[in-house]
Design an enzyme around this catalytic site. Sequence first.
Site, PDB file in Angstrom:
ATOM      1  N   SER A  31       0.835  -1.205   0.000  1.00 32.95           N
ATOM      2  CA  SER A  31       0.000   0.000   0.000  1.00 32.95           C
ATOM      3  C   SER A  31       0.869   1.255   0.000  1.00 32.95           C
ATOM      4  CB  SER A  31      -0.967  -0.001   1.188  1.00 32.95           C
ATOM      5  OG  SER A  31      -1.813  -1.123   1.120  1.00 32.95           O
ATOM      6  N   HIS A  32       1.789   1.285  -0.962  1.00 29.98           N
ATOM      7  CA  HIS A  32       2.661   2.442  -1.141  1.00 29.98           C
ATOM      8  C   HIS A  32       3.299   2.378  -2.526  1.00 29.98           C
ATOM      9  CE1 HIS A  32       5.442  -0.622   0.598  1.00 29.98           C
ATOM     10  NE2 HIS A  32       6.266  -0.157  -0.328  1.00 29.98           N
ATOM     11  N   ALA A  33       4.009   3.442  -2.857  1.00 32.06           N
ATOM     12  CA  ALA A  33       4.837   3.507  -4.064  1.00 32.06           C
ATOM     13  C   ALA A  33       6.197   4.024  -3.631  1.00 32.06           C
ATOM     14  CB  ALA A  33       4.210   4.433  -5.101  1.00 32.06           C
TER      15      ALA A  33
END
Length: 134
Positions: free
Chosen positions: A50-52
């Site tokens: 749940s990130h980049a």
Amino acid sequence: MRVKITTFNFPIRGDDRGSLVAIEESLDIPFPLRRVYYIFNTGHDVRRGSHAHHTLRQVLVCVHGSCKILLDDGQERAEVVLDQASRGLLVDRMIWHEMYDFSEDCVLLALASDLYNEGDYIRNYDEFAALVSG
């Protein structure tokens, strides 16, 4: 535009004693290898990632069991199932990713282009969307 999905099929070597997959930096993956980590003992209903990342690139390999990976470039989303120990998935820079639907025996290996750096993470989806839209 479609989310670009890049996978690697690593050669399986072995004999009657078993199988072996060797992954070498800049030969089997498209970047120098700076960090290796793996995720395991993850519940089926848990979502990870749940990130980049601004600059980090990773190749994910499910060395045991299975899981799903959501890739999101800010315009399109794609889901990839990882369930082969000889298949890797590139998670490139500026791609939002989530790992989920882990099998009970899942071991997910990550090969990363750089050392851990909290400043490289984009953990808010709205911030990510604004960055990729320009």
